[in-house]
Design an enzyme around this catalytic site. Sequence first.
Site, mmCIF file in Angstrom:
data_model
loop_
_atom_site.group_PDB
_atom_site.id
_atom_site.type_symbol
_atom_site.label_atom_id
_atom_site.label_comp_id
_atom_site.label_asym_id
_atom_site.label_seq_id
_atom_site.Cartn_x
_atom_site.Cartn_y
_atom_site.Cartn_z
ATOM 1 C CG HIS A 154 33.142 -6.990 -29.980
ATOM 2 N ND1 HIS A 154 33.776 -6.201 -29.434
ATOM 3 C CD2 HIS A 154 33.056 -8.282 -29.229
ATOM 4 C CE1 HIS A 154 33.801 -6.574 -28.146
ATOM 5 N NE2 HIS A 154 33.659 -7.997 -27.868
ATOM 6 C CB SER A 314 32.531 -18.752 -28.668
ATOM 7 O OG SER A 314 33.995 -18.936 -29.331
#
Length: 742
Positions: A154, A314
């Site tokens: 990703h 995150s």
Amino acid sequence: MARKTKCCRLNALEISLLVLFLLMTAVSVGLITVLALKLDSEKQEATPTPEEPIPTVNPPENNYLIGVGRADCTGPVADLPMMGYANTMQTARGIHTRLFSRAFIVDDGSKRVVFVTADIGMVSQRLRLEVLQALKAKYGDLYRQDNVIMSGTHTHSGVGGYFQYTLFMITSKGYIKPSIQAIVSGIVRSIDVAHRNLRPGRIFINKGQLVDSNLNRSPHSYMNNPEEERNRYESTTDKQIVIMKFTDLDGDGMGLLSWFAVHPVSMNNTNRMISSDNLGYASYAFEQEKNIGFLPGQGPFVAGFSSSNLGDSSPNIRGPVCMNTGEKCDYLNSSCPVGGKKACIAFGPGEDMFESTRIIGENMYKKAKELYSSATHELHGPVYAAHQWVNMTDETVPFNSTHTARTCKPALGHSFAAGTTDGGGEFDFTQGDTDGDPFWDGIRDAIVGPPSNETTACHEPKPILFSTGEMDSPLPWHPAIVDVQIITVGSLAIVAVPGEFTTMSGRRIREAVKKELEVTESFTNAEVVVAGLCNIYTHYITTYEEYQIQRYEGASTIFGPHTLSAYIQRYRGLAKAIAHGTIGELAKGPEPPFFDEDKLFNQVKDPVADVAPVDTTFGDVVEQVNPVCKVGEIASVTFVAGNPRHSGDIRDTTFVTVERFHNDTNSWEIVHTDASWETRFHWIKGLGGRSQSKVEWHIPLTAQIGTYRIQHFGHFKDNSNITTPYVGTSDAFKVTKSFYYY
């Protein structure tokens, strides 16, 4: 992130989208989306390292056959859209680090499974199908859709162009053959290397807690989950890191495979260099330590750091703040009083994105190293693989004997266009929008038409921005047929999920699979890991409760509020079949489409012929390196260059070398390439075919003093379409510990 959908007639749609694109420049993570239309297996003998404990238990008779392999999958590095932030203006302009595919094969003597983790944004359906075609042509039925998992790390700093659904083709300017070919070839080759080097070995697993490396970017959504469920966990993100340790029968290390839930967005949306980001750095650091004397991407030891349930996780652990005031952003919609959501940006632990990438990557590497060294829990038992194709637009989920729910045709909500604190969108879209906006709805209706009443009702409370499941021109805009897959190695289960599961979604699916497996003695105390972004990309998967808040992740849960329940139902079915030995009774499901290549559009133009300035030639130095550089400084040199796309397939090559001179042999030794963390290759695009390449060497404090030079390799194309290689070489320069080197 990424997007998809369906439509009407191609010419009319293209014209409409172009007009709209001029109206609204560079729309966010999705608005733009619709509105803008070798690593050879070098001696794979494992290299023993001091910290690896020699196994004290005699190997069991039923050893596994283990193969590990790595291959370069870096595609074109110039002028192509990068895949992740869905910003067509963010095009590649060089290399920060190379991208690699890493493959791990385990064979129990009768069955075989493969796990691939690749440094790409995600695995698309088209990419998976092309890889499986190539594997079938080479190996017959040995490697198939049921026993091969392909996962993307990703990273948001790889190139796009490897999708077959319209939405993703729009954001990456189409289906780009050189881009997908590099990834397909890299994945296949990594499996080739692992296949050729299969040998008896042992597998250990270990797990631990990794702190200060992830932060929940949608806490408001997370807090909408039931309190009793939240109270079972200490954190709003998963802190657990799980590793597999692969050794030969002598205990010498062959490889490591790891899962940790963090978004590889330490490199932000201003970056223009190809980069494997934080997960890639962890792989790089582990492999460099194990493969002593090898350049990056070479050597026998393979370390794969894979994505997991990272949907709301995150790496920007300092959190979001208002750039103009330094105050905290609004908790509900991540915006600021002045500047709106564009002013609300989350920051990592470092002073810049490069340092943040290194810090988060180093945290994962160090923890994985600790777990690797202390791993004693050995896996035994058979391997299994279970797979189905599922039509996710029409799944029914029973809640009890009288009530059911169903999934929906794909659709994206208004908050999808708002982006996240890791990369905000454009205009006045905000996270947490459950009302929509008549202005944008009117534009949508004029361009692609309104959503049907049925789809609108199915997705409530999501205000639909794009009803992608009802748009099919020139091709469907989103997939309907999705892979669900589990492989097990002994008591370890790897759940391959087709998108970005949030923290709590991942916890629920792990719990459900574990419960199904543990009904049999062979799976007592099963360890279940979620492998993210596998086999096909379907955006996000939130819990039902998180979906109600409609932040970015909920707005991007394309199959509606009951998506997670449908997936849990399907993965429980796979786990049950594995546990009870009924895999052969699983329905195969409807096969996904493989669209003809001539139906896939490509809006990327071929680069123009290269032009060197008057009285220069390609490879000439424009700006020379300083004659003396201290460790810790940057040695920089700029060359007259050709467009890097004219170098064709760049896998297993390099645009850059940093070389050290050896007086005793009167020769130059390559100490760094463009795969090295210490180098940065910037392509500077000029006008009329003129361009330059700037090479930076960020000299590490550990660099040996001595004489060095930097070389740049490339190709230029003339007006006759003839491509010619060139080499540029800097002056020799000194590297010292201080300027008082005499």
